[in-house]
Scaffold this active site. Structure first.
Site: not given
Length: 538
Positions: A124, A205, A229
């Site tokens: 990420k 996210s 997330s």
């Protein structure tokens, strides 16, 4: 972090969580005319390959790591950058092929670095890498930030032999920017799309990590979670996600939201692969004091818990209050419960969610205080052009057309207005949310002698709406997130042609046991379905 988890808690609690799905997720019926976006997308040689299989094929010489990396890069070009344009990758590693080539040389010389030797992995874009890639949390304000050193977990990945082929898009600032955000959208990376139905949300996210894994753009990926997330994008993209106990996996070198709740964790297509990746990530980091608590509790190899009989005799708690009246979701949950029983689990009805949801506003209060403190500390040491949260806010205001074309930054602003971590309001909120959530869960686990708590992770993905934001209904992310406890989600079916996950969460450092439960369910159910890249419901 999952959007509006905290801001809507009071509403959800007062409604008794009666609304399972909202807006377009409620009344859309399966359309017989659904079609794939691009029939010209070719079959992929590595489709649904597992880490274990790839390791065997590398060892046998069928593939080289360089070949694997090139095949995944070609796949990314075909369906992430072109074709359906999933937009899950924010940046590719320009040195990916040369790193793979070096690992191939090591393998030929008998120098095997670790359990991920030669395996292509994505991470990420809020995780530092000391290479040619930026670390921006998806924010234009952070463009140009190239870290001086690897995050601790990146160091562990490299030690294990992983090839980090790129970084994934995310909800900007890990979805801690606005109450009207669209999951998977960032000002730097644009909008990531759900690979099952492209006009639907990838959640967030860790949107890009979930989509990339589901669409076979990598062997596995790393996400981060504050509240939802990892497990939300895993659930709605039909993959496995593990949110570890806070303290099992280091956070140093990761752009923070909350020192109380933040953690990184694996996302993969199978429980086995997630267990392999977790084994590489879990370690004590002197720069992250909370990881000292994991000493003697972490496992070196989480694959030892992969047992098809792990559910037998286990006491599994499920909230007794209906979590909505959507017939399809209820049928998915009922089917999962029946299978759990068939595999020997004992199902116990429990009553705990209302008590956890009552802490929602306190949780959001905690995160605002800790975000300001943590981000200011990160930025002060970074190579970013902005050095404080205030400077991020000012940058966005100055560059409004590009940085905020759809929604604002009220969460950044409300966080910046908070005082320091010695503020009595912060300490009171921390006691209510963190300690309160742990107290509730500890009590229910003890009272019913539970091995885990289970339920539907999320309703299916809502439509992408960059203007008005996400419209999510029921979720089961907060209990484990607010308490810092471990959580695994495993594919358990589909609703409206969109994946739905099944959650298992437990008490601290129970990752091994949860992996066993998830694996036993996965092997008995086989609910993972490959995405089909449909354009829309209509």
């Amino acid at each position: 972090m999952k959007r509006r988890t905290f801001l809507t808690t009071a509403t959800l609690a007062s409604a008794g969580l009666s609304t399972l799905l909202i807006s377009s997720c409620v009344d859309t019926k399966k359309n017989e005319k659904q079609e794939a976006t691009d029939d010209s997308v070719e079959a992929f040689e590595l489709e649904e390959e597992t880490i274990s299989n790839l390791r065997e094929k590398l060892a046998s010489g069928k593939y080289s790591s360089e070949q694997l990396v090139q095949m995944y890069l070609d796949r990314i070009e075909a369906i992430d950058k072109k074709g359906p344009k999933l937009n899950s990758i924010i940046e590719l590693n320009p040195d990916g092929l040369s790193i793979a080539k070096a690992l191939d040389s090591d393998m030929k010389a008998g120098r095997i670095r670790g359990i991920l030797h030669g395996i292509p992995i994505l991470i990420k874009d809020n995780i530092d890498t000391a290479d040619k890639m930026q670390t921006t949390a998806g924010s234009l304000a952070m463009v140009g930030n190239i870290a001086s050193k690897d995050a601790f977990i990146v160091k562990k990945l490299r030690e294990a032999g992983a090839v980090i082929i790129g970084k994934t898009n995310l909800s900007e600032w890990a979805n801690f920017r606005s109450t009207q955000s669209s999951s998977g959208w960032s000002s730097r990376g644009g909008q990531t799309k759900n690979p099952y139905i492209l006009d639907h949300s990838p959640c967030g996210s860790s949107a890009g990590s979930g989509v990339a894994v589901s669409a076979n753009l990598c062997a596995a990926a790393v996400g981060t979670e504050t509240d939802g997330s990892i497990v939300c994008p895993a659930s709605v993209n039909g993959v496995v996600g593990i949110k570890p106990t806070v303290g099992l996996v280091s956070r140093s070198g990761i752009i923070p939201i909350s020192k109380t709740q933040d953690t990184a964790g694996p996302m993969a297509r199978t429980v086995s692969d997630a267990a392999i990746l977790l084994s590489a990530l879990a370690a004590v980091d002197p720069e992250d004091a909370v990881t000292l608590e994991s000493k003697g509790k972490a496992q070196k190899d989480y694959t030892t818990f992969l047992d098809v009989n792990a559910l037998k005799g286990k006491r599994i708690g499920i909230e007794k209050k209906p979590q909505g009246n959507n017939k399809i979701i209820n049928e998915v949950l009922d089917g999962a419960i029946k299978l759990l029983k068939k595999q020997g689990a004992v199902i116990i009805e429990i009553d705990y969610l209302d008590k956890i949801n009552a802490f929602g506003q306190a949780e959001f209060e905690v995160l605002q205080y800790e975000f300001k403190d943590g981000l200011n500390n990160y930025l002060a040491k970074s190579n970013a052009k902005v050095k404080t949260l205030k400077e991020v806010i000012d940058y966005n205001n100055t560059n409004e057309d590009k940085a905020m074309p759809y929604f604002r930054q009220e969460t950044l602003e409300s966080s910046n207005a908070k005082q320091g971590l010695n503020d009595p309001k912060y300490l009171d909120a921390l006691a209510k949310s963190f300690e309160g959530s742990k107290k509730v869960l500890n009590a229910v686990f003890k009272e019913h002698q539970l091995d885990a708590i289970c339920g539907i992770t999320m309703g299916p993905a809502c439509s992408i709406d960059t203007i008005y934001g996400d419209r999510w209904g029921y979720s089961l992310t907060t209990p484990a997130a607010a308490s810092g406890y471990p959580h695994i989600t495993v594919p358990c079916g589909q609703a409206y042609d969109l994946p739905v996950g099944l959650s298992f969460f437990g008490t601290p450092y129970m990752e091994g046991e949860l992996i066993g439960l998830g694996y036993a369910y996965e092997q008995a159910s086989k609910k993972r379905l490959k995405p089909v890249l449909k354009t829309s419901f209509l």
